[in-house]
Design a protein around this motif. Structure first.
Motif, PDB file in Angstrom:
ATOM      1  N   SER A   4       6.404   3.018  10.619  1.00 31.67           N
ATOM      2  CA  SER A   4       5.000   2.825  11.022  1.00 31.67           C
ATOM      3  C   SER A   4       4.016   3.097   9.902  1.00 31.67           C
ATOM      4  N   THR A   5       4.506   3.316   8.682  1.00 30.64           N
ATOM      5  CA  THR A   5       3.618   3.659   7.574  1.00 30.64           C
ATOM      6  C   THR A   5       2.555   2.578   7.360  1.00 30.64           C
ATOM      7  N   PHE A   6       1.374   3.010   6.968  1.00 29.37           N
ATOM      8  CA  PHE A   6       0.238   2.111   6.760  1.00 29.37           C
ATOM      9  C   PHE A   6       0.475   1.217   5.543  1.00 29.37           C
ATOM     10  N   VAL A   7       0.407  -0.100   5.738  1.00 26.78           N
ATOM     11  CA  VAL A   7       0.527  -1.079   4.664  1.00 26.78           C
ATOM     12  C   VAL A   7      -0.620  -2.068   4.802  1.00 26.78           C
ATOM     13  N   SER A   8      -1.345  -2.298   3.720  1.00 28.69           N
ATOM     14  CA  SER A   8      -2.470  -3.229   3.739  1.00 28.69           C
ATOM     15  C   SER A   8      -2.159  -4.394   2.812  1.00 28.69           C
ATOM     16  N   LEU A   9      -1.925  -5.571   3.384  1.00 31.00           N
ATOM     17  CA  LEU A   9      -1.579  -6.757   2.597  1.00 31.00           C
ATOM     18  C   LEU A   9      -2.805  -7.637   2.377  1.00 31.00           C
ATOM     19  N   ARG A  10      -3.786  -7.094   1.668  1.00 34.71           N
ATOM     20  CA  ARG A  10      -4.971  -7.893   1.346  1.00 34.71           C
ATOM     21  C   ARG A  10      -4.646  -8.876   0.218  1.00 34.71           C
ATOM     22  N   PRO A  11      -5.361  -9.991   0.151  1.00 31.34           N
ATOM     23  CA  PRO A  11      -5.134 -10.926  -0.957  1.00 31.34           C
ATOM     24  C   PRO A  11      -5.608 -10.312  -2.275  1.00 31.34           C
ATOM     25  N   GLY A  12      -4.976 -10.685  -3.334  1.00 38.65           N
ATOM     26  CA  GLY A  12      -5.368 -10.160  -4.645  1.00 38.65           C
ATOM     27  C   GLY A  12      -4.145  -9.692  -5.417  1.00 38.65           C
ATOM     28  N   GLN A  13      -4.166  -9.943  -6.734  1.00 42.92           N
ATOM     29  CA  GLN A  13      -3.001  -9.619  -7.553  1.00 42.92           C
ATOM     30  C   GLN A  13      -2.707  -8.125  -7.584  1.00 42.92           C
ATOM     31  N   HIS A  14      -3.759  -7.278  -7.546  1.00 41.60           N
ATOM     32  CA  HIS A  14      -3.503  -5.840  -7.614  1.00 41.60           C
ATOM     33  C   HIS A  14      -2.783  -5.354  -6.366  1.00 41.60           C
ATOM     34  N   TYR A  15      -3.022  -5.993  -5.219  1.00 43.90           N
ATOM     35  CA  TYR A  15      -2.278  -5.643  -4.009  1.00 43.90           C
ATOM     36  C   TYR A  15      -0.821  -6.093  -4.118  1.00 43.90           C
ATOM     37  N   GLU A  54      13.312  -3.801  16.527  1.00 45.79           N
ATOM     38  CA  GLU A  54      12.279  -3.925  17.549  1.00 45.79           C
ATOM     39  C   GLU A  54      10.911  -3.406  17.092  1.00 45.79           C
ATOM     40  N   HIS A  55      10.838  -2.939  15.847  1.00 45.67           N
ATOM     41  CA  HIS A  55       9.570  -2.359  15.380  1.00 45.67           C
ATOM     42  C   HIS A  55       8.588  -3.455  14.976  1.00 45.67           C
ATOM     43  N   ALA A  56       7.341  -3.291  15.346  1.00 44.55           N
ATOM     44  CA  ALA A  56       6.314  -4.302  15.062  1.00 44.55           C
ATOM     45  C   ALA A  56       6.145  -4.536  13.563  1.00 44.55           C
ATOM     46  N   ASN A  57       6.289  -3.480  12.764  1.00 46.03           N
ATOM     47  CA  ASN A  57       6.110  -3.636  11.323  1.00 46.03           C
ATOM     48  C   ASN A  57       7.229  -4.449  10.683  1.00 46.03           C
ATOM     49  N   HIS A 102      15.017  -9.808  -0.896  1.00 42.10           N
ATOM     50  CA  HIS A 102      16.413  -9.381  -0.833  1.00 42.10           C
ATOM     51  C   HIS A 102      16.589  -8.233   0.147  1.00 42.10           C
ATOM     52  N   HIS A 103      15.705  -7.232   0.057  1.00 41.51           N
ATOM     53  CA  HIS A 103      15.804  -6.075   0.945  1.00 41.51           C
ATOM     54  C   HIS A 103      15.572  -6.468   2.403  1.00 41.51           C
ATOM     55  N   LEU A 104      14.628  -7.379   2.656  1.00 44.39           N
ATOM     56  CA  LEU A 104      14.366  -7.802   4.025  1.00 44.39           C
ATOM     57  C   LEU A 104      15.546  -8.572   4.608  1.00 44.39           C
TER      58      LEU A 104
END
Length: 240
Positions: free
Chosen positions: A170-181, A212-215, A236-238
């Protein structure tokens, strides 16, 4: 800046010892200097390692106290995030140093480090609640945990206890557009997924929790189906 001062203060005892070793090497006769330098280098690593492991609760307390004393806010640029950033950056630098020298630790220190998991988990919970985007502390914490599992596979058992695995997912992940992200997540997420994969490998009963986790669905949709320039290592990990 405040976080930097705290980090320097905490590291002071180790730096004093290292300077003493450097003086011994500099003042040694030429025929002894090479051997003494080798011993000193090993002693420096061991000393720094021991001090850093002992510092984990102190670093956790600094970040937690900064969190507790900061006014709450809900916006992306809230006072909470603005004040927390230097402290999470300090914790990130500390964890990076800890992870860098982890591969040089003797077995006894690895076992001692294994016993500090509770403090590291507390640090994770504290910084994750802050929801700081591009969080240095979380990135380095994931990388540290992945290295620790490589060195000591049973370290992964910690994440299977109680509700920790669900909390990690459930850790917070923010996938905003932009190369630094993209750059940030290309560094942080492979380590996180390494930890997750190690946990479910040792504890297959947790696979339904992952599936079953939403993330997990979020990651598949945003990092695999619509890759957005993310590294093949994440794919690969996914797929594992």
């Amino acid at each position: 800046q405040g976080g930097t001062h705290v980090a320097l203060a905490l590291l002071h005892p180790a730096m004093v010892h290292i300077k003493e070793l450097q003086h011994q090497v500099a003042g040694a006769p030429a025929h002894n200097s090479r051997q003494l330098r080798s011993v000193a280098d090993t002693d420096m690593v061991d000393t720094m390692s021991e001090v850093l492991v002992e510092m984990i609760p102190s670093v956790t307390r600094v970040v937690r106290d900064a969190h507790a004393s900061t006014p709450r806010g809900s916006s992306r640029n809230s006072p909470l995030e603005d004040v927390a950033q230097p402290y999470t950056s300090m914790a990130g630098a500390f964890l990076m140093l800890l992870g860098t020298i982890l591969t040089h630790w003797p077995q006894a220190l690895l076992v001692h480090f294994n016993e500090t998991f509770g403090d590291l988990w507390t640090l994770f919970e504290v910084v994750d609640v802050l929801r700081v985007e591009l969080d240095d502390a979380k990135r380095e914490l994931f990388k540290l945990w992945a290295r620790a599992i490589h060195q000591l596979p049973e370290f992964a058992d910690h994440f299977a206890a109680g509700s920790r695995f669900d909390r990690l997912l459930s850790t917070f992940v923010s996938l905003r557009p932009g190369q630094h992200y993209i750059d940030y997540h290309n560094a942080a997420l492979p380590a996180l997924y390494t930890v997750i994969h190690s946990v479910v490998t040792l504890h297959p009963s947790l696979l339904p929790v992952l599936a079953e986790h939403a993330n997990f669905d979020f990651a598949i949709a945003n990092l695999l189906v619509d890759s957005n320039g993310y590294a093949p290592t994440i794919h690969h990990h996914l797929l594992e």
